[in-house]
Structure formats: C-alpha cells, structure tokens
Design an enzyme around this catalytic site. Structure first.
Site, short mmCIF file in Angstrom:
data_model
loop_
_atom_site.label_atom_id
_atom_site.label_comp_id
_atom_site.label_asym_id
_atom_site.label_seq_id
_atom_site.Cartn_x
_atom_site.Cartn_y
_atom_site.Cartn_z
NE ARG A 114 -2.44 -1.42 3.43
CZ ARG A 114 -1.82 -0.79 4.42
NH1 ARG A 114 -1.76 0.53 4.43
NH2 ARG A 114 -1.28 -1.46 5.41
CE1 TYR A 154 0.09 -5.92 -1.75
CE2 TYR A 154 -0.95 -3.95 -0.88
CZ TYR A 154 -0.45 -5.22 -0.70
OH TYR A 154 -0.51 -5.80 0.55
N GLY A 155 -3.05 -5.20 -3.88
CA GLY A 155 -4.19 -5.44 -2.98
C GLY A 155 -4.87 -4.22 -2.42
CE LYS A 167 -7.06 -3.66 5.36
NZ LYS A 167 -5.84 -4.30 5.09
CG HIS A 184 -7.04 -3.00 10.07
ND1 HIS A 184 -5.73 -2.63 10.19
CD2 HIS A 184 -7.06 -3.98 9.14
CE1 HIS A 184 -4.99 -3.34 9.36
NE2 HIS A 184 -5.78 -4.17 8.72
CB SER A 188 -0.92 -4.24 7.58
OG SER A 188 -2.08 -3.48 7.32
CB CYS A 230 0.87 -7.15 13.65
SG CYS A 230 1.94 -5.74 13.42
N GLY A 231 0.07 -10.46 12.42
CA GLY A 231 -0.43 -11.76 12.87
C GLY A 231 -1.94 -11.88 13.03
CB THR A 291 -4.01 -14.20 8.70
OG1 THR A 291 -4.33 -13.02 7.97
CG2 THR A 291 -4.58 -15.41 7.96
CG ASP A 330 -7.56 -7.19 6.79
OD1 ASP A 330 -6.70 -6.84 7.62
OD2 ASP A 330 -7.74 -6.58 5.72
NE ARG A 386 -0.21 -8.90 2.06
CZ ARG A 386 -0.77 -8.45 3.19
NH1 ARG A 386 -1.90 -8.96 3.63
NH2 ARG A 386 -0.19 -7.51 3.89
NE ARG A 445 5.32 -7.27 13.39
CZ ARG A 445 5.79 -8.50 13.31
NH1 ARG A 445 6.86 -8.85 14.00
NH2 ARG A 445 5.23 -9.39 12.54
CG ASN A 488 -0.32 -15.68 20.72
OD1 ASN A 488 0.63 -15.57 21.51
ND2 ASN A 488 -0.24 -15.30 19.46
O1 SAT Z 1 -2.83 -4.49 1.24
S1 SAT Z 1 -3.92 -4.77 2.16
O2 SAT Z 1 -4.37 -3.51 2.74
O3 SAT Z 1 -5.01 -5.40 1.45
C1 SAT Z 1 -3.39 -5.78 3.42
C2 SAT Z 1 -2.95 -4.98 4.59
O4 SAT Z 1 -1.99 -4.22 4.47
O5 SAT Z 1 -3.57 -5.08 5.66
MN MN Z 2 -5.18 -5.45 7.02
#
Ligand code: SAT
Ligand code: MN
Length: 591
Positions: free
Chosen positions: A80, A208-209, A217, A237, A259, A261-262, A264, A286, A375, A406, A502
């Site tokens: 991003r 990009y995503g 987002k 988020h 984003s 930081c775990g 998923t 997410d 990804r 983090r 965790n």
């Molecule tokens: O690139 S995305 O925003 O889809 C993924 C992320 O950074 O959380």
């Molecule tokens: Mn995200």
C-alpha cells in the site's frame, strides 16, 4: 476472447445508476471491451485461463498445488502507498491530521485526466459486489470498475460478487462507486482517492491489494468508517475469532493489529496439544463491522469472503490451517518458485527456491526469495476452521475487543482496560513497529490508533468521540484488552512463544469475560496474576512470565507524555472524555 460478456440481467432490469456510471466511465477510459462479472465458477476459470494465456499468471505444480497460480506484480508495486492515499472531503478538517487531504473538485479533475483513455485496448471489468452476507442488514454494496483481470479475480474471491450483489443494488439503489485502472504502474502517476461524501473511490497506477481491490481497505474501512459514524456503527481493522472452551462456551473476540502483525494467524489459531478441549472458529481475518444490538451487546460481521494474507512465515508450526488451506485453489502473489514449480517462501522448512519473486534466478545476496509482503488470496470457505457464522446476517456477539501491536519493550503480554472509555484511550494510544505491508522503512515505531491510522476515512478526533458514543449505547460492552506478543529481551529474543500458545492469554481473557478470573491493578490497567496464565506444557521460566507481565512505570510515564503530545495535534476536536481518561491514567502512574 468474446467482446462484451452477456449482462447478468436484461438491461431494462439493471440499476440505471450502475449502467449510466459504467457508460460514462467507458466513454472516458475508452476500453476495447466491457465485461460484467456475474460471479460464477466458470467466469473465474475463464479469467484464470486468460491470465495464463497472456503470461500474467503461472500455473503452479498441479500435483502438489492443484488449481494454484502465481502472479508477479511490478517490482515497484508491492504494498500500500499511504503517502499517495487521500481522503477528499469538502472540509479539510473532516479528513483530519490523520489523512492526506485534497479538495474533491481538484482531486476529481486530476484523476479525470489520468483516467482519460487509460483503458484503450484493455478490457473494462464491472464487478458488482456485496461486503457482508448477501442477506445481512449490515452488508453494503459497491461496484468496482477495473482494467486488471488480476484485480477482478481477487475481487471475485474476496467479496460476494456478481449477479446477487447486483440484484441487491437494484433493490437498494445505493452503492459505492470504485473506479480503478492500473495505468502504467508509474509511481509518479499513482493516487488512491476517497470521496466519502459521494461514496466514491478513484484508484490509479497500482495493481496491489490494498490499493486496487477497492472493496477491501478503500470501501470496507475508509468509506465504511464514514458511513458507520453517520449510521451509529463501527468499521474496524479487526479479525473476528470464536473460541470454544472446555466448558463448551463459545466466546467471540475481535482484535485490531496493524497490517502484517499476525491477524490471520490469530484468527486461525491452532490450540496447542497441551491445551486440549479447545476449538477455534475463524469469522474474519482483517475487517470487522460492529453494530450495537438490541440486546445491548456489540455484534460483528466480517464483510469479506476471502483472505488476502501474508505468505512468509506460514508453515505447519505457525499456522497449520493456513498452510493446508493454501495448498489448493489459491492465488499467490510475489512468492518464489522451486525447480518443480512449487511456491516457496521464507519460513518453509523444506524446498529450495530456484526463482525469486521477481522471476530472477534466486541469489540470497539480493534479499529474500519471496517478497516480505507476498500474499495469498483464497476463499474463506477453504479454511478448515471457518466459522459457520461467517454467513450469519446478524454476525456474532463480542465478548472482548483486543488491541495490540509489535513492541520490543514497554507493553506487557496482556492487560485489560478499566472500562470502555479507558479502552478507547488504550486503542487510541496504540503504536507499533512498521511492517512490509506499506512502502517505507520497516521496524520503526509509529502511532497506529486502533490499527486504523492508514484506514480511518475521517478525523481521528471524531472517530474517538464516535467510539465513546457507541460504547455508551452498550449495556453489555465487550471488555477491552491490549496484548503484545512481540516483547523481546536485551539480546533481541522473543520472550513469548506466540502463535498457538497465544490461546493461553485468550483463555485468561475469556475467564475475565465470564467473571471467573481475578486481576490485579497494574496501574496501566488490570493485569493477570502470573498464575492466571496457564503455562502447563510450556517451557517458560517463571521469571520470563514475570518479565512479560511487568510494568516499567518510568517508561510508561514517558509513553503517556508522548501519547498526550500525539493526541494534542487533534486540538479542540478531541473529546474531553478522552482527555479525562488520559489524566486518570497519569494519576494512576504518579502514585
Ligand atoms: O494491502 S492490504 O491492505 O489489502 C493488506 C494490509 O496491508 O492489511
Ligand atoms: Mn489489514
């Protein structure tokens, strides 16, 4: 390829507002053809076949990774771009110091020139989509127009897209307009513009995503957070996970981490063997849309239908479910390849990369084989732990909200806010080391309130006020916690094992929510007694646990002063209640 694919319904029944908008975009961008996406499996296969034929997708080893493909992005388009992302509200103050701002007229004019003729000799894809279960009163629809088949394919996995979404738009007569073109992928001609007052997005120059899958987002956080304030809910988020304990109780938790930081991994957590009897259900990894319910609880839906997760680090030990999940029907972006066309990434215990993420012969001197922000895109139903509630129109009731980031030092493993208002301050004070999910330096501490710094579509001061107002409407608000899985010792070793372990911390939270666990006043909030964390079967020295739960008061005083300075930039708009909370926290630390 045929010219325009058939419209998903007779023209007369299509929402006029959609067809007129598509027509105006067609006239501006001049594509060679227009393809309406109807959301069928055959259509998905057709897109894949086209991309393979054009050399944009590589079929991966079908014996080990059936129906999996690799897409290599432009090497300059892998994350991003927050510095090129704008919120364009009529008043600059509405966007707030947390956003880049442009006047909407000026932004439209700039984008119009970029989009003019931009789709010549390309296909314009129209993707009607629904964020949230199709029959949910909390779901919201949009239409993305894009000239990237890769983006279309991702949107078909990540959202409930196609005919059914278009039918809902036809009924509701409102939708978010998202216009996207990859342009020439020139970073100098790359902008992601949001117009919350118009429910519109314009994105140019990136595939990009987070820059290009506009349902994610751009819509589900930036535009939705604006809508949510007007309508009395929250767009966050956050992952959503359900945990069933040995008593058979299921508790749902939502957790906001920045984003990469775990989220998923936590959403798909595998209980360790030494904690038998637990079950985990993933609702989302997410984004969460949170609604106060008539019963006074806070209810959560996941607006997405798939995962766009970070690949590196995924293995049988860190996330067995994800590891299994991405072995079929998965679209990989920017991973490396073995000699026999299997995907490869850092963190895999076996295999040798032959080709790096850019398609060059792998040379360790040039850095990691897979891009750190590589990804996977996969349908959520592929997750063996997918919650049956994923499609529940009312979502799931939250027992707890977790904030985290983090932090090498400072933040203890876990603490609990005194109440909702204190929890809002805890969320607003979040800071975290930056990751590869956004362009820029990695590892520097930056402020990331509620993990929404890159995603809140309006002034944070108004956002915190809205959080306080939503909380005031809840008779049974979720408890709010803060966690830090990333605390390190002076040698840089992680103190806490993380991943499945965790659950030990989540178990304490659940006991708190159920009113069965006590806590001590740790001056920054409520902390577990060391005995409150079940460490059976874990080789963790008692001193390490004590260190993990320690509060360094002088360091926290300094942190609070920094938080005060940070919040100060929001000036008069800052809710008084948040300042009171800050004063209360300072008083607790001054004792
Ligand atoms: O690139 S995305 O925003 O889809 C993924 C992320 O950074 O959380
Ligand atoms: Mn995200």
């Amino acid at each position: 390829m045929a010219t325009a694919s058939p419209l998903p319904m007779p023209m007369s029944q299509l929402c006029r507002a959609v067809t007129e908008w598509v027509e105006s975009v067609r006239a501006l961008t001049q594509p060679a053809e227009v393809q309406w996406c109807e959301g069928s499996a055959a259509e998905r296969d057709g897109l894949i076949a086209r991309l393979v034929r054009e050399g944009q997708l590589l079929r991966l080893n079908p014996r080990h990774f059936p129906n999996c493909h690799l897409y290599r992005s432009d090497p300059g388009d892998v994350a991003r771009v927050e510095h090129l992302t704008y919120v364009c509200t009529r008043s600059k103050a509405d966007a707030g110091p947390n956003n880049n701002w442009l006047d909407p007229q000026a932004a439209h004019a700039k984008m119009r020139e970029l989009f003019r003729g931009a789709m010549r000799s390309r296909t314009l894809y129209v993707i009607p989509y629904c964020m949230g279960p199709l029959d949910s009163p909390f779901a919201r629809c949009g239409v993305e127009i894009t000239d990237s088949a890769y983006v279309a394919l991702n949107m078909l996995i990540m959202t409930r897209a196609g005919r059914a979404a278009l039918e809902r738009i036809e009924r509701e007569r409102t939708f978010v307009r998202g216009l996207h073109s990859v342009g020439e992928l020139d970073p100098e001609r790359r902008f992601i513009m949001h117009y919350p007052e118009e429910l519109a997005i314009e994105s140019f120059g990136s595939g990009y995503g987070g820059n290009a899958l506009l349902g994610k987002k751009c819509h589900a956080l930036r535009i939705a957070s604006w809508q949510a304030r007007a309508e009395g809910w929250l767009a966050e988020h956050m992952l959503i996970v359900g945990l069933r304990n040995r008593r058979g109780e299921t508790h749902y938790l939502a957790a906001a981490f920045p984003s990469a930081c775990g989220k998923t991994n936590l959403a798909m957590l595998i209980p360790p063997d030494s904690l038998p009897g637990w079950e985990v259900f993933t609702v989302g990894d997410d984004i969460a849309w949170l609604h106060p319910g008539a019963d006074g609880r806070l209810w959560a839906i996941n607006p997405e239908a798939g995962y766009f997760g970070v690949v590196p680090g995924t293995n049988r030990r860190t996330n067995r479910n994800a590891f299994e999940m991405i072995r079929r029907d998965t679209l990989f972006t920017n991973v490396a390849l073995t000699a026999d066309a299997q995907p490869w990434w850092e963190g895999l215990p076996a295999g040798t990369p032959q080709t790096d993420w850019r398609g060059r012969p792998y040379d360790p001197a040039r850095g990691p084989a897979a891009h750190p922000n590589s990804r996977f895109t996969v349908d959520a139903r592929r997750n063996p732990a997918c919650s049956p509630q994923l499609n529940d129109p009312h979502g799931v009731p939250l027992s707890a909200i977790i904030f985290g980031g983090r932090r090498r030092e400072l933040a203890p493993l876990v603490y609990e806010a005194r109440d909702w208002a204190h929890g809002v301050l805890v969320g607003a004070s979040m800071a975290s080391q930056s990751t590869a999910a956004a362009t820029g330096e990695v590892g520097v501490i930056r402020r990331d309130p509620m993990a929404m710094q890159p995603f809140c579509g309006y002034n944070f001061a108004d956002y915190w006020r809205h959080w306080l107002e939503v909380g005031a409407r809840l008779r049974q608000p979720p408890r709010i916690f803060h966690v830090n899985w990333f605390r390190q010792d002076s040698q840089g070793r992680f103190l806490w094992p993380g991943f499945g372990e965790n659950l030990r911390v989540l178990a304490w939270m659940i006991e708190r929510c159920a009113g069965r666990a006590d806590a001590r006043d740790g001056r920054i909030g409520l902390l577990p007694h060391p005995a409150g964390i079940d460490t059976r079967g874990l080789s963790l020295e008692p001193e390490t646990l004590r260190a993990l739960l320690a509060v360094d008061v002088p360091l926290w005083r300094q942190e609070l002063a920094e938080t005060r300075a940070y919040l100060g930039q929001y000036g008069e708009r800052l809710p008084q209640e948040l300042l009171h909370e800050l004063d209360r926290s300072a008083a607790a630390l001054a004792r």
